[in-house]
Each structure stands twice: as C-alpha cells, then as structure tokens.
Write an enzyme that holds these catalytic residues in place. Structure first.
Site, mmCIF file in Angstrom:
data_model
loop_
_atom_site.group_PDB
_atom_site.id
_atom_site.type_symbol
_atom_site.label_atom_id
_atom_site.label_comp_id
_atom_site.label_asym_id
_atom_site.label_seq_id
_atom_site.Cartn_x
_atom_site.Cartn_y
_atom_site.Cartn_z
ATOM 1 N N LYS A 20 0.806 -1.230 0.000
ATOM 2 C CA LYS A 20 0.000 0.000 0.000
ATOM 3 C C LYS A 20 0.841 1.283 0.000
ATOM 4 O O LYS A 20 0.365 2.359 0.367
ATOM 5 C CB LYS A 20 -1.020 0.043 1.153
ATOM 6 C CG LYS A 20 -1.867 -1.204 1.333
ATOM 7 C CD LYS A 20 -2.403 -1.773 0.059
ATOM 8 C CE LYS A 20 -3.476 -0.920 -0.572
ATOM 9 N NZ LYS A 20 -3.873 -1.491 -1.903
ATOM 10 N N HIS A 30 7.420 -7.568 -1.645
ATOM 11 C CA HIS A 30 7.137 -6.957 -0.344
ATOM 12 C C HIS A 30 7.939 -7.643 0.766
ATOM 13 O O HIS A 30 7.727 -7.363 1.941
ATOM 14 C CB HIS A 30 5.649 -7.114 0.006
ATOM 15 C CG HIS A 30 4.705 -6.368 -0.888
ATOM 16 N ND1 HIS A 30 4.894 -5.061 -1.255
ATOM 17 C CD2 HIS A 30 3.537 -6.748 -1.463
ATOM 18 C CE1 HIS A 30 3.882 -4.672 -2.014
ATOM 19 N NE2 HIS A 30 3.052 -5.673 -2.163
ATOM 20 N N SER A 74 -5.080 2.945 3.827
ATOM 21 C CA SER A 74 -5.206 2.317 2.510
ATOM 22 C C SER A 74 -5.332 0.799 2.668
ATOM 23 O O SER A 74 -6.181 0.162 2.033
ATOM 24 C CB SER A 74 -3.971 2.668 1.668
ATOM 25 O OG SER A 74 -4.023 2.032 0.428
HETATM 26 P P1 A3P Z 1 -5.042 4.731 -1.459
HETATM 27 O O1 A3P Z 1 -5.710 3.509 -0.928
HETATM 28 O O2 A3P Z 1 -4.595 5.669 -0.369
HETATM 29 O O3 A3P Z 1 -5.847 5.434 -2.505
HETATM 30 P P2 A3P Z 1 0.102 -0.360 -3.605
HETATM 31 O O4 A3P Z 1 0.227 -0.321 -5.076
HETATM 32 O O5 A3P Z 1 1.410 -0.394 -2.900
HETATM 33 O O6 A3P Z 1 -0.844 -1.431 -3.143
HETATM 34 O O7 A3P Z 1 -0.536 1.039 -3.151
HETATM 35 C C1 A3P Z 1 -1.874 1.352 -3.382
HETATM 36 C C2 A3P Z 1 -2.102 2.828 -3.111
HETATM 37 O O8 A3P Z 1 -1.482 3.592 -4.162
HETATM 38 C C3 A3P Z 1 -3.567 3.194 -3.096
HETATM 39 O O9 A3P Z 1 -3.683 4.264 -2.171
HETATM 40 C C4 A3P Z 1 -3.778 3.651 -4.543
HETATM 41 O O10 A3P Z 1 -4.893 4.482 -4.738
HETATM 42 C C5 A3P Z 1 -2.476 4.446 -4.739
HETATM 43 N N1 A3P Z 1 -2.184 4.670 -6.163
HETATM 44 C C6 A3P Z 1 -2.144 3.755 -7.163
HETATM 45 N N2 A3P Z 1 -1.908 4.356 -8.344
HETATM 46 C C7 A3P Z 1 -1.795 5.681 -8.086
HETATM 47 C C8 A3P Z 1 -1.568 6.835 -8.905
HETATM 48 N N3 A3P Z 1 -1.410 6.749 -10.220
HETATM 49 N N4 A3P Z 1 -1.506 8.036 -8.295
HETATM 50 C C9 A3P Z 1 -1.662 8.153 -6.957
HETATM 51 N N5 A3P Z 1 -1.887 7.111 -6.130
HETATM 52 C C10 A3P Z 1 -1.962 5.881 -6.700
#
Ligand code: A3P
Length: 286
Positions: free
Chosen positions: A44, A99, A129
């Site tokens: 996340k 991870h 998140s």
């Molecule tokens: P939120 O739940 O705060 O919106 P991961 O890829 O490590 O699982 O992280 C997921 C988080 O990154 C989520 O956060 C998601 O919305 C955010 N995210 C993914 N793509 C993004 C983008 N292009 N710009 C900003 N945030 C992004």
C-alpha cells in the site's frame, strides 16, 4: 490458512499463491542478474503506481504495453508461485516486485548490481489504505474495524510484518549505487521531477513528449480506467465482487479523515520512538 495468513519465519504472508516451502525455494535459489530492476515496498505504499511508471519509462511513453498486459505480469511478485515461475528462467532484463523484508530476501540480490527501488509512504496513509483494501480482499486476514486494524498495524501483525522493521531493514542499503529510495509523497507533489529522477537512476533518457506521455498514462485517473492496472480483473476471485476497488483515493494525508485524536497521538509517539535514530529526510511527510 488457519488465522488468515501463511506464516514464514514469524512473518505473515498472503494465503493465495504462496507456501513457506515455496518461499524457502525463492530465498535459496533465485538468482539476480545485474540487468534486473526490482521494486520493493511495504504493501500500500504506491507499488503499482511505480510499476506503471517504470513500464512506461521502458516503453518510452507508449501505452501499448500497459494497456495490453496485466500489471502483475509486467512486474511479477517474486514471492508468489506465479511470479517466481515466470521470472526464474526469463531471458534478458527482468522487472520484478516484492514486499518481502530484507532479512528473508534471496541473498543473491546483494551480490548483484540489479537496480533496486524502495518506495516509502507515510505509514498512517498505508494503514488507512490497507484497511480499506483488505476488507474487500480474500488473500489476507480481514479486519473487523479500523480500530482493530490500527492495533494490528502498530503491533506489526499485518501482512509482511512491521512497517517499522521493513523500512529499517531495506534502508540499510542506502548509499549503494544501485539503490534508490523514492517516496509516494514526492511522487505526488512533483511527479515530473520524480520520474526524471527515476530515469536518471535507470540510465534512461526520454524526449519531452515521451515524458509527458509517461505522466499522462500513469496518472491516478488513467490507471483507474486501465483494466490492466486497476485490478478489476481480479474481482470475484481475489477481490470482493462489488466493493473491491484498488484505485481508492490516491492522495497524501487521507489518514487525517480517519484517525481519532487519540490514535494520532499514539501513532506519533510510536513513530518517534521507532524512527528516532533514522535520517529525517527519509520521512518527507513528517
Ligand atoms: P489509497 O488507498 O490511499 O488510494 P500499492 O500499489 O502499494 O498497493 O498502493 C496502493 C495505493 O497507491 C492506493 O492508495 C492507490 O490508490 C495508490 N495509487 C495507485 N496508483 C496511483 C496513482 N497513479 N496516483 C496516486 N496514487 C496511486
């Protein structure tokens, strides 16, 4: 899957596509090559955003690849059985994601010149998140409430363990030529400069219109609409049919909308205690 995780060396792992025997095999036998590119993160932290950006940097802004191949195939998760099988015998430069905490990682990484990018994010935002993602997913233990998940998180009883240990472990590579730390917050604040920094680290040069295309095609809105990147293909299997939304808000500081004053104080205290000896520039959100 007794308690909603598979355990390996005291660390909780997801229950899908993963076994302790498999992780042992990865740890002992995966061989890194100097031309590999590895994305590392605590879940996340913006991992998939970084995969999307890297995919676009390597295709010089051309969105064909990101629009035709699922994100988990472009940069497979090394620790999953699927990812390991795909990566093991792959010829040429490989992208991969993980991870796994540093102390459980395949040792061959540390003898290679593979490029490693660690993406870091405000753990308060990671907590929020994670809470909203895990309640809609079927591959890690589901929390019953944010209060409960807050407790699990600060105790490190969440998938891949303690955020504090994860960060402390990986940032020990800081200063190595093949290691870059990038924060979600700097990516958000000035995506163009962060992408330029990534290009420099990766030895890639983009023309101005190629850079513009990278930015446009990796934006939150573009990723939300791209079914190869928004995880909608996993709905009904790994994610809840109706509610599973991976592209949630994509902002910094959303924790302020969810933490109580008491939780914010508890978190601040723990954060200060656990990171007191670490360089403050690692934490641009503080
Ligand atoms: P939120 O739940 O705060 O919106 P991961 O890829 O490590 O699982 O992280 C997921 C988080 O990154 C989520 O956060 C998601 O919305 C955010 N995210 C993914 N793509 C993004 C983008 N292009 N710009 C900003 N945030 C992004």
């Amino acid at each position: 899957m007794s308690d909603g995780y598979v355990w390996f060396e005291g660390i909780p792992f997801p229950v899908v596509d993963f076994t302790p025997e498999h992780m042992r095999e990865v740890q002992e036998n995966f061989v890194f090559k100097d031309e590999d590119v590895l994305i590392l993160s605590f879940p996340k932290s913006g991992t998939n955003w970084l995969i999307e950006i890297l995919s676009l940097i390597y295709s010089k802004g051309d969105p064909k690849w990101i629009q035709s191949v699922p994100i988990w195939e472009r940069s497979p998760w090394l620790e999953t059985m699927y990812g390991y099988k795909t990566l093991k015998d792959k010829e040429g430069p490989r992208f991969m994601t993980s991870h796994v905490p540093i102390h459980l990682f395949p040792k061959s990484l540390f003898k290679s010149k593979a490029k490693v990018i660690y993406i870091i994010r405000n753990p308060r935002d990671i907590l929020v998140s994670g809470y909203f993602f895990w309640i809609t997913s079927n591959f890690v233990k589901k929390p019953e409430s944010l209060e409960q998940y807050f407790e699990w998180f600060i105790q490190g009883k969440v998938v891949f363990g303690s955020w504090f240990d994860h960060v402390r472990g990986w940032i020990s590579m800081q200063g190595k030529e093949n290691f870059l730390i990038l924060s979600y917050e700097e990516l958000k604040r000035d995506t163009r400069s962060a992408v330029q920094k990534l290009c420099q680290f990766l030895g890639k040069k983009l023309e101005p219109e190629e850079l513009n295309s990278v930015l446009q095609n990796s934006s939150f809105q573009a990723m939300k609409e791209n079914k190869m990147s928004n995880y909608s293909m996993l709905r009904g299997w790994l994610l809840d049919q109706k509610n599973g939304s991976f592209m949630r808000k994509g902002i910094s500081g959303d924790w302020k909308n969810y933490f109580t004053v008491a939780q914010a104080e508890v978190f601040d205290k723990i954060f200060q205690e656990k990171t007191a000896d670490l360089p403050r520039e690692l934490f641009p959100w503080e």
